[in-house]
Design an enzyme around this catalytic site. Sequence first.
Site, PDB file in Angstrom:
ATOM      1  N   ASP A 335     -11.804   8.971  -2.544  1.00  0.00           N
ATOM      2  CA  ASP A 335     -12.983   8.525  -3.285  1.00  0.00           C
ATOM      3  C   ASP A 335     -13.574   7.328  -2.562  1.00  0.00           C
ATOM      4  O   ASP A 335     -13.098   6.952  -1.485  1.00  0.00           O
ATOM      5  CB  ASP A 335     -12.607   8.154  -4.729  1.00  0.00           C
ATOM      6  N   ASP A 337     -14.732   3.226  -3.385  1.00  0.00           N
ATOM      7  CA  ASP A 337     -14.576   2.177  -4.386  1.00  0.00           C
ATOM      8  C   ASP A 337     -15.489   0.996  -4.053  1.00  0.00           C
ATOM      9  O   ASP A 337     -15.424   0.471  -2.938  1.00  0.00           O
ATOM     10  CB  ASP A 337     -13.125   1.671  -4.415  1.00  0.00           C
ATOM     11  N   ASP A 425     -15.885   5.077  -7.616  1.00  0.00           N
ATOM     12  CA  ASP A 425     -15.408   4.130  -8.630  1.00  0.00           C
ATOM     13  C   ASP A 425     -16.178   2.833  -8.486  1.00  0.00           C
ATOM     14  O   ASP A 425     -16.289   2.291  -7.389  1.00  0.00           O
ATOM     15  CB  ASP A 425     -13.909   3.819  -8.441  1.00  0.00           C
TER      16      ASP A 425
HETATM   17  N1  CTP Z   1      -7.257   0.021  -8.878  1.00  0.00           N
HETATM   18  C1  CTP Z   1      -7.095  -0.922  -9.846  1.00  0.00           C
HETATM   19  N2  CTP Z   1      -7.493  -0.667 -11.121  1.00  0.00           N
HETATM   20  C2  CTP Z   1      -8.062   0.508 -11.425  1.00  0.00           C
HETATM   21  C3  CTP Z   1      -8.263   1.477 -10.450  1.00  0.00           C
HETATM   22  C4  CTP Z   1      -7.845   1.199  -9.167  1.00  0.00           C
HETATM   23  O1  CTP Z   1      -6.591  -1.993  -9.555  1.00  0.00           O
HETATM   24  N3  CTP Z   1      -8.465   0.718 -12.677  1.00  0.00           N
HETATM   25  C5  CTP Z   1      -6.829  -0.276  -7.521  1.00  0.00           C
HETATM   26  C6  CTP Z   1      -5.650   0.541  -7.056  1.00  0.00           C
HETATM   27  O2  CTP Z   1      -4.431  -0.069  -7.411  1.00  0.00           O
HETATM   28  C7  CTP Z   1      -5.845   0.549  -5.571  1.00  0.00           C
HETATM   29  C8  CTP Z   1      -7.353   0.407  -5.397  1.00  0.00           C
HETATM   30  O3  CTP Z   1      -7.866   0.041  -6.655  1.00  0.00           O
HETATM   31  O4  CTP Z   1      -5.193  -0.540  -4.989  1.00  0.00           O
HETATM   32  C9  CTP Z   1      -8.005   1.644  -4.898  1.00  0.00           C
HETATM   33  O5  CTP Z   1      -7.594   2.762  -5.657  1.00  0.00           O
HETATM   34  P1  CTP Z   1      -7.733   4.241  -5.121  1.00  0.00           P
HETATM   35  O6  CTP Z   1      -9.149   4.560  -4.901  1.00  0.00           O
HETATM   36  O7  CTP Z   1      -6.993   5.120  -6.075  1.00  0.00           O
HETATM   37  O8  CTP Z   1      -6.884   4.242  -3.774  1.00  0.00           O
HETATM   38  P2  CTP Z   1      -7.296   3.942  -2.273  1.00  0.00           P
HETATM   39  O9  CTP Z   1      -6.329   2.940  -1.754  1.00  0.00           O
HETATM   40  O10 CTP Z   1      -8.746   3.587  -2.181  1.00  0.00           O
HETATM   41  O11 CTP Z   1      -6.988   5.313  -1.571  1.00  0.00           O
HETATM   42  P3  CTP Z   1      -8.041   6.483  -1.231  1.00  0.00           P
HETATM   43  O12 CTP Z   1      -8.516   6.154   0.148  1.00  0.00           O
HETATM   44  O13 CTP Z   1      -7.278   7.748  -1.285  1.00  0.00           O
HETATM   45  O14 CTP Z   1      -9.125   6.438  -2.247  1.00  0.00           O
HETATM   46 MN    MN Z   2     -10.231   4.796  -3.073  1.00  0.00          MN
HETATM   47 MN    MN Z   3     -10.600   4.694  -6.597  1.00  0.00          MN
END
Ligand code: CTP
Ligand code: MN
Ligand code: MN
Length: 501
Positions: A335, A337, A425
């Site tokens: 995703d 962020d 996100d």
């Molecule tokens: N996170 C958080 N609170 C949330 C959602 C996410 O603190 N409500 C944090 C997660 O712990 C993570 C970061 O946001 O450290 C990113 O989450 P995620 O998108 O799931 O993982 P990525 O490390 O970005 O991996 P990817 O590249 O697969 O998206």
């Molecule tokens: Mn992510």
């Molecule tokens: Mn995310």
Amino acid sequence: MFHAAVVPCLRKKTKPKAASVTVARHEVKFKEVRLFLVEKKMGSSRRRFLTQLARSKGFIVDDILSDDITHVVSEDSGAASLWAWLKGRGLNNLSNMQVLHISWFTDSMRAGRPAAVESRHLIQDALPAVPQGSTLAPVAAVSQYACQRRTSTDNKNKIFTDAFEVLAENYEWSQLKSSCLTFRRAASVLKSLSWAVKCMAATQGLPCLGEPTKAVMEEILQSGHSFQVQKILSSERYQTLKLFTSVFGVGPKTAERWYRMGLRSFSDILAEPGIQLNRMQQSGFLHYGDISRAVTKAEARALGNIIDKAVHLITSDGIIALTGGFRRGKEIGHDVDYIVTTPEVGKEECVLIHVIDCFKKQGIVLYCDYQPSTFHISKLPCQKYDAMDYFAKCFLILRLEASQVDGGLSCDEDDNRGWKAVRLDLVSPPMDRYAFALLGWTGSTQFDRDLRRFARLEKRMILDNHALYDKTKREFLAATTEEDIFAHLGLEYIEPWQRNA
Ligand code: CTP
Ligand code: MN
Ligand code: MN
């Protein structure tokens, strides 16, 4: 999967079992710390005396050395004999224990609480980690905490860490949290190495590698794969749960329930009249082809432009910042962020709502789950580990046009729809919480977990996505940058691209 990455609470619970060894009339003040005093050199009567002293000050002291021990204290200055003895105890968790000189115990008794562990307290294993074939001096000791290691995206030990991830996932789905964490920690240590492990001797002195993890590594070194991992990978249960949890909105619990109902494929699920998919899962299935495919850096940047335009329609001083895996320098992600906020504390939620509105007007919203802020300073410090933060946030699926992406979309060759569904996100912390939110959302999950564990166990502080609280001083420590937070914790600054733990 968003859920798989964020929801699991993987903390090893301290078992409330030591009633027989802890004298009940003393109140336990430090539940996270469990001491064991080594009798050798100390002698039994002095050991009894020190045990009583520590218990009277609220410490837990066990008479028996078990995997629950967090701190081993010894008066024996001969590190080699002590470590040889410890390694002969058949422990699985030895690599996570602090093995400390009596000076740490004395400091702690004087302070009336567990003293922060400093290097002068450590009784280090005499056998250091030396890369195979290296004629150089022993490499510097590797910390048991990911926040004291630098981990780029260049993983030299993928053959091991991929295997560990399968085992960790399998344990997670079987609710064996501590085994899951053991393999995740071990994988994280191997990811931080700048060299590939070529023989077991090279792992001497590395933290977090216990017998179960080493057995898997040994097998992989000998035969190229692990029998146990092969067995899991080919099992119907693993394959089904892997497939089901790959759908947006389907966590391990739902996947398990469907598996137990005898369902094995997406068509089984969609044909089952007893299943009511929620809105999130419906979108997950509808856009499965797109959102199960990796998001590229160019696509992440394109979304950044779209967010940027929307923010600037409402305010000229809006702030948007890339977080998550892409901030850590990853080439692809599941995703994208972003943090969206504004310098004026209290206005950030308005900005987020406006941005979502703007997306809707453009007709690009395929899914939107907006969660208003529940943040209030009185809720801090938050004692819940791995809990979601209180900021306003939004989980989205957006329609991204190929024309908006540098170099086009990463689609199938025969698919020229000209757009792709992408997961986004957004989170909106108030500006005075910005540094904490940025640090938390940048991850990695394992890096965050160890930052919090380090804060709690080494500094008596509570860190989360909102704040840093010093339990000794009983005050919050302010931070405007991530550097401030590392400094409060007494840690060397680790750049985002070194946090791929
Ligand atoms: N996170 C958080 N609170 C949330 C959602 C996410 O603190 N409500 C944090 C997660 O712990 C993570 C970061 O946001 O450290 C990113 O989450 P995620 O998108 O799931 O993982 P990525 O490390 O970005 O991996 P990817 O590249 O697969 O998206
Ligand atoms: Mn992510
Ligand atoms: Mn995310």
